[in-house]
Design a protein around this motif. Structure first.
Motif: not given
Lengths: 300, 246
Positions: A286-291
């Motif tokens: 996963f990636d978390l950067s605002g979304e």
């Protein structure tokens, strides 16, 4: 597997292919041939092991399991394609778009991509494999963590000068993120720690194992102990950070857990609140950067 | 911790023999503190430190102290300093611990400022010592690890010098001595190339009372003397980082 937000696009990799997806289309790029034959472990293509994007989003770099590094520009044209001496364990960009490559023996090298001949400069070395590396936004420090419990904060680029060690984790340290002068680390001991990385002081801690089923932890520990490996917690496999105003939002994945855990930590008091579980139902990254992006073998 | 009043005999070395070489990269099972704050120094220096609240801390470190010859020599020379030996070989470190125990029991009030720990100095120094805590580090007759493939096992290498510089205070001194010319050249090369160290001149060394002891006090040193071998000494000072980053 790695997935990243890249402007309007999402970038991830599959085998030796790089996949770029946006609202209009999905583009698949196969890595170019490695430069010379000697370093390829006998394989035509190695699977992509790591993917990183420069802070100004102008470059994407990937490393492969057969010691190849390929750097793409915004138009996805190959700008560099070279081999490194040993299999890399992690890569990252510096704020001025040089590339840092950590290898399996614990050595960390700097590659200046703007020079004609690409040659490595040894920055520092750990005694075990370096699992994550980053250069702080201010560009003055390089932070590395390893398979032992160590987090090392070195000056940059004069990385022979150690600023501090952030010590306290009881197992390997798998992921590092910084925000301002604070560092967030995730470990195989099942905890997330927040540090003042300038002096190595621990500021806050989240015991992620408190949020999951005790039976799962017990089962894992039994399995490991039967192989004479002493563990007492379910290890964290990845951690992502996004900061909004006075809070850090921290996403965590755990070994063999088909859910993602989301926490918030107050950036002044370091008080922690558990936000929610997100069930994923398979292995994922996963990636978390605002979304929040969640990639599973089947779908995005 | 109280020690018994019984007078103990000095340990006999033949019961503590062990292979001379050890792999510093392998995962031996070591007990070590997760952070210097968790280290219980009063257990090792019961005659000096009543408990962990004492401000006094280890300032001299003998890395690879072997059978403890230098510790025993330095103890009366620097009664105000806590001196620690580190040794990776379990039987050898047991010998030094027993030797110190016996010396303390035979000479009440003496040898309270020396101690020995079994650990891997190449991995765990930052777990024991805070930044800038040490004033002197000794590397006496380190294992030369002759084969090129084993050079990364050498206790002096480019990357580890950063850790030694971290635990040493500014103006702290590193002493190296060996009877192996190749290893001497290797150590001099790496310290000289490292921006946080400078080599001391022979005039600097003339006033240092420790120097002459380095040739004789360690067991390795005595062995070399008996063999009429050459000994190569090199001493370095920890300096401020010449690189300024604003």
């Amino acid at each position: 597997m790695v997935v990243k937000n890249w402007g309007q696009c999402i970038v991830f990799c599959s085998g030796h292919q790089l996949i770029i997806h946006n609202a209009e289309k999905t583009e698949t790029i196969t890595l170019p041939e490695a430069q010379s034959c000697e370093n390829r472990n006998g394989k035509e293509h190695g699977n992509i092991s790591n993917l990183c994007i420069s802070k100004d989003s102008s470059l994407i770099a990937v490393s492969t399991e057969n010691k190849q590094i390929v750097v793409f520009n915004k138009q996805l044209i190959v700008v560099k394609n070279f081999n490194v001496g040993r299999v890399s364990s992690q890569i990252c960009f510096t704020p001025d778009n040089s590339l840092i490559v950590a290898d399996k023996t614990g050595d960390v090298y700097l590659y200046n991509l703007s020079s004609e001949i690409i040659s490595p400069l040894l920055l520092l070395g750990h005694m075990s494999v370096v699992l994550d590396v980053l250069v702080t936004d201010c560009g003055k420090y390089i932070i590395t963590c390893d398979r032992d419990e160590k987090i090392r904060v070195s000056r940059f680029p004069n990385s022979y000068n150690i600023q501090s060690f952030c010590l306290g984790h009881k197992e390997f340290v798998i992921a590092l993120k910084t925000i301002g002068n604070k560092l967030i680390s995730a470990s195989g001991d099942g905890t997330i720690k927040c540090w003042d990385y300038i002096n190595g002081n621990e500021l806050g801690m989240i015991n992620v194992n408190e949020s999951i089923d005790k039976q799962d932890i017990h089962k894992f520990c039994e399995e490991m102990n039967s192989e004479d490996i002493e563990v007492s917690a379910l290890p964290i496999t990845d951690m992502q950070l996004h900061s909004v105003d006075t809070h850090f939002f921290i996403g965590v994945s755990l070994f063999q857990q088909e859910k993602l855990l989301l926490y918030s930590m107050n950036s002044e008091s370091f008080k922690v609140e558990f936000c929610k579980h997100i069930f994923v139902n398979s292995s994922y990254c996963f990636d978390l950067s605002g979304e929040l992006l969640i990639l599973t073998p089947e779908k995005l | 911790m109280s020690e018994s009043n019984e007078v103990l005999p000095l340990p006999q070395k033949r019961y503590y023999r062990q292979r001379a070489h050890s792999n510093p990269i392998a995962d031996h099972s070591f007990e070590y503190p997760k952070h210097p704050n968790f280290m219980k120094w009063s257990v090792h220096y019961p005659g000096v430190l009543e408990d962990e609240s004492c401000a006094k801390k280890v300032e001299f470190l003998d890395v690879g102290c072997g059978y403890g010859g230098l510790l025993v020599t330095l103890s009366p020379m620097f009664p105000e300093n806590l001196i620690l030996g580190l040794e990776i070989r379990v039987k050898v470190s047991d010998y030094v611990v027993d030797r110190i125990k016996a010396l303390r029991s035979q000479n009440p009030g003496e040898y309270q400022n020396i101690a020995c720990l079994r650990t891997n100095a190449m991995k765990y120094l930052p777990n024991y010592f805070k930044k800038g805590q040490l004033k002197k580090i000794f590397f006496l007759y380190p294992d030369p690890h002759f084969k090129k493939a084993k050079h990364k096992w050498r206790v002096i290498n480019q990357c580890l010098l950063a850790e030694y510089a971290y635990v040493l205070g500014i103006n702290g001194i590193v002493y190296t001595i060996t009877d192996v010319k190749d290893l001497h050249d290797w150590m001099v090369k790496h310290f000289t190339e490292h921006p946080l160290f400078e080599r001391l001149t022979s005039e600097d060394l003339d006033t240092d009372i420790i120097i002459e002891k380095l040739y004789a006090s360690s067991e390795e040193g005595q062995k070399v003397s008996r063999n009429n071998g050459d000994k190569f000494l090199a001493v370095f000072r920890r300096i401020e980082d010449p690189y300024v980053n604003d």
